[in-house]
Design a protein around this motif. Structure first.
Motif, PDB file in Angstrom:
ATOM      1  N   MET A  54       0.863  -1.172   0.000  1.00  0.00           N
ATOM      2  CA  MET A  54       0.000   0.000   0.000  1.00  0.00           C
ATOM      3  C   MET A  54       0.908   1.234   0.000  1.00  0.00           C
ATOM      4  SD  MET A  54      -1.401  -0.184   3.977  1.00  0.00           S
ATOM      5  CE  MET A  54      -2.912   0.666   3.602  1.00  0.00           C
ATOM      6  N   SER A  55       0.334   2.397  -0.234  1.00  0.00           N
ATOM      7  CA  SER A  55       1.149   3.604  -0.210  1.00  0.00           C
ATOM      8  C   SER A  55       1.521   3.943   1.235  1.00  0.00           C
ATOM      9  CB  SER A  55       0.407   4.778  -0.848  1.00  0.00           C
ATOM     10  OG  SER A  55      -0.628   5.244  -0.006  1.00  0.00           O
ATOM     11  N   GLU A  56       2.593   4.651   1.385  1.00  0.00           N
ATOM     12  CA  GLU A  56       3.033   5.028   2.735  1.00  0.00           C
ATOM     13  C   GLU A  56       1.986   5.898   3.420  1.00  0.00           C
ATOM     14  OE1 GLU A  56       7.008   6.775   5.034  1.00  0.00           O
ATOM     15  OE2 GLU A  56       6.934   6.737   2.836  1.00  0.00           O
ATOM     16  N   ARG A  57       1.343   6.790   2.664  1.00  0.00           N
ATOM     17  CA  ARG A  57       0.322   7.647   3.255  1.00  0.00           C
ATOM     18  C   ARG A  57      -0.894   6.819   3.671  1.00  0.00           C
ATOM     19  NH1 ARG A  57      -1.625  13.014   3.657  1.00  0.00           N
ATOM     20  NH2 ARG A  57      -3.095  12.821   5.376  1.00  0.00           N
ATOM     21  N   GLU A  84       1.411  -7.143   7.667  1.00  0.00           N
ATOM     22  CA  GLU A  84       2.718  -6.499   7.581  1.00  0.00           C
ATOM     23  C   GLU A  84       2.811  -5.882   6.195  1.00  0.00           C
ATOM     24  OE1 GLU A  84       6.078  -8.848   8.599  1.00  0.00           O
ATOM     25  OE2 GLU A  84       5.141  -9.676  10.405  1.00  0.00           O
ATOM     26  N   VAL A  85       3.142  -4.601   6.135  1.00  0.00           N
ATOM     27  CA  VAL A  85       2.980  -3.834   4.909  1.00  0.00           C
ATOM     28  C   VAL A  85       4.321  -3.461   4.297  1.00  0.00           C
ATOM     29  CG1 VAL A  85       2.167  -1.602   4.030  1.00  0.00           C
ATOM     30  CG2 VAL A  85       0.727  -2.927   5.572  1.00  0.00           C
ATOM     31  N   SER A  86       4.376  -3.535   2.972  1.00  0.00           N
ATOM     32  CA  SER A  86       5.460  -2.945   2.188  1.00  0.00           C
ATOM     33  C   SER A  86       4.890  -1.746   1.435  1.00  0.00           C
ATOM     34  CB  SER A  86       6.034  -3.959   1.196  1.00  0.00           C
ATOM     35  OG  SER A  86       6.550  -5.091   1.877  1.00  0.00           O
ATOM     36  N   PHE A  87       5.714  -0.725   1.225  1.00  0.00           N
ATOM     37  CA  PHE A  87       5.216   0.489   0.582  1.00  0.00           C
ATOM     38  C   PHE A  87       5.392   0.425  -0.933  1.00  0.00           C
ATOM     39  CE2 PHE A  87       6.449   2.643   4.769  1.00  0.00           C
ATOM     40  CZ  PHE A  87       5.190   2.408   5.303  1.00  0.00           C
ATOM     41  N   ILE A  88       4.342   0.821  -1.633  1.00  0.00           N
ATOM     42  CA  ILE A  88       4.386   0.866  -3.092  1.00  0.00           C
ATOM     43  C   ILE A  88       5.413   1.914  -3.515  1.00  0.00           C
ATOM     44  CG2 ILE A  88       3.073   1.482  -5.164  1.00  0.00           C
ATOM     45  CD1 ILE A  88       0.545   0.517  -3.601  1.00  0.00           C
ATOM     46  N   PRO A  89       6.379   1.549  -4.357  1.00  0.00           N
ATOM     47  CA  PRO A  89       7.369   2.541  -4.824  1.00  0.00           C
ATOM     48  C   PRO A  89       6.738   3.452  -5.873  1.00  0.00           C
ATOM     49  CG  PRO A  89       7.830   0.389  -5.802  1.00  0.00           C
ATOM     50  CD  PRO A  89       6.654   0.199  -4.885  1.00  0.00           C
ATOM     51  N   GLY A 128      -8.347  12.705  -1.291  1.00  0.00           N
ATOM     52  CA  GLY A 128      -9.723  13.196  -1.233  1.00  0.00           C
ATOM     53  C   GLY A 128     -10.656  12.136  -0.694  1.00  0.00           C
ATOM     54  N   HIS A 129     -10.871  11.071  -1.454  1.00  0.00           N
ATOM     55  CA  HIS A 129     -11.652   9.956  -0.905  1.00  0.00           C
ATOM     56  C   HIS A 129     -10.866   9.285   0.206  1.00  0.00           C
ATOM     57  CE1 HIS A 129     -14.298   6.527  -0.562  1.00  0.00           C
ATOM     58  NE2 HIS A 129     -13.257   5.717  -0.737  1.00  0.00           N
ATOM     59  N   ALA A 130      -9.572   9.130  -0.004  1.00  0.00           N
ATOM     60  CA  ALA A 130      -8.681   8.572   1.011  1.00  0.00           C
ATOM     61  C   ALA A 130      -7.277   9.090   0.726  1.00  0.00           C
ATOM     62  CB  ALA A 130      -8.697   7.044   0.974  1.00  0.00           C
ATOM     63  N   PRO A 131      -6.638   9.728   1.713  1.00  0.00           N
ATOM     64  CA  PRO A 131      -5.255  10.148   1.497  1.00  0.00           C
ATOM     65  C   PRO A 131      -4.380   8.953   1.128  1.00  0.00           C
ATOM     66  CG  PRO A 131      -6.136  11.165   3.481  1.00  0.00           C
ATOM     67  CD  PRO A 131      -7.140  10.139   3.034  1.00  0.00           C
ATOM     68  N   GLY A 132      -3.549   9.131   0.111  1.00  0.00           N
ATOM     69  CA  GLY A 132      -2.671   8.046  -0.312  1.00  0.00           C
ATOM     70  C   GLY A 132      -3.328   7.024  -1.210  1.00  0.00           C
ATOM     71  N   HIS A 133      -4.546   7.305  -1.695  1.00  0.00           N
ATOM     72  CA  HIS A 133      -5.222   6.379  -2.598  1.00  0.00           C
ATOM     73  C   HIS A 133      -4.379   6.195  -3.856  1.00  0.00           C
ATOM     74  CE1 HIS A 133      -8.023   4.758  -5.508  1.00  0.00           C
ATOM     75  NE2 HIS A 133      -8.950   4.604  -4.582  1.00  0.00           N
TER      76      HIS A 133
END
Length: 327
Positions: free
Chosen positions: A97-100, A152-157, A176-181
């Motif tokens: 997922m994104s870090e945000r 456990e999450v890895s961040f999308i580059p 807007g709908h979700a930060p980091g979407h």
């Protein structure tokens, strides 16, 4: 137990409708099969029923849960994030997922989250009566099982292609709908896995929530303009069905929110009003707590945008409740 509806789009994308609560009824998960293994986009909320739905879905497509190598999340909401921890426990897959988005997950459900007290306080300050705010803690806690266990999450580059289903997809981050979407765009085919950034029939909820994006509607509108730069042939959304009128939907959503801003101004023309009064006028009071929370957060997103544009101003009345008036 339900047998999930499965549609093979014959382009490496299999749509699996995973159950969720009314009124949406299902969330779209997408299974992509490629040399890198099985990738699932947004596996839906975690419930015992959905565990069974996934087991049946894997059997239907001739795979098992152990074949899952990657889960990719467009955003942090329970109906998208939920099953990722459970599937990871069963398969050992990576969850991206994104870090945000991860920050928002912690804000909502992390061990240091104060959302259960912050959100009722925000609503109280904008005039929501206790008959509503007293329901919020139980309501918010009801989502915890849907996002447990946590993955456990890895961040999308960001800025790099992500290989899914044997194809390279470019992550496109909006808010807007979700930060980091994050949506995922395949330039050669024009296909986009757009999560809830753009939906074919309904307007994605845009919410002002404590500790999150302070100007969510501006972020949402900027995101729509960013997505307008893409040449999209088919969009695969988080809800409802894949659609081809992506550009038209972007224009319709931009217009929808401008019209709502004007409607709020018209309401304030006659007299100042609290956020809750505006919310009830826009959305009705005949709602359950889930829809009322969305309605209130969306109303406040719009009043914040009107303040940002200098078209309304806020003040506290004699009861220390925030009200809005025309500037």
């Amino acid at each position: 137990m339900n047998m999930p509806e499965i549609t093979d789009h014959h382009n490496g994308i299999i749509q699996v409708k995973i159950s969720m609560s009314f009124p949406l009824r299902w969330v779209n998960s997408y299974v992509l099969q490629g040399p890198e293994g099985l990738t699932i986009i947004d596996p839906g909320p975690h419930t015992p029923e959905n565990e069974e739905e996934w087991n049946r879905a894997f059997a239907e497509i001739g795979r098992t849960i152990s074949d899952v190598k990657h889960i990719v999340l467009t955003h942090h909401h329970p109906d998208h994030l939920g099953c990722s921890g459970w599937i990871q426990q069963q398969s050992g897959c990576k969850v991206w997922m994104s870090e945000r988005s991860y920050q928002e997950t912690r804000l909502m459900w992390g061990p240091d989250s104060t959302m259960n007290s912050d959100l009722p306080e925000l609503f109280r300050s904008h005039g929501m009566p206790a008959e509503w705010t007293d329901q919020l803690e139980v309501h918010m806690n009801s989502f915890v099982p849907q996002v447990t266990p946590s993955p456990e999450v890895s961040f999308i580059p960001m800025g790099q292609h992500l290989v899914m289903g044997g194809r390279e997809w470019m992550p496109v981050e909006t808010a807007g709908h979700a930060p980091g979407h994050v949506s995922f765009y395949h330039e050669e085919s024009g296909e986009i896995l757009c999560g809830d950034a753009v939906l074919p029939q309904i307007s994605p909820n845009v919410s002002l929530t404590p500790g999150s994006d302070p100007e969510p509607l501006q972020s949402f509108l900027k995101g729509l303009l960013k997505l307008k730069n893409l040449e999209v042939s088919t969009a695969y959304p988080g809800h409802r069905n894949p659609f081809k009128h992506f550009g038209e939907r972007l224009e319709a959503l931009l217009l929808h929110h401008e019209e709502r801003l004007v409607k709020i101004e018209q309401m304030l023309d006659s007299a100042p009003a609290t956020g809750f009064k505006l919310c009830v006028s826009l959305f009705s009071s005949k709602l359950g707590i889930h829809q009322m929370r969305f309605a209130m957060c969306e109303t406040l997103a719009h009043t914040r945008e009107l303040e940002r544009r200098g078209r309304v101003t806020s003040f506290r009345n004699k009861d220390d409740i925030i009200c809005y008036k025309m500037k």
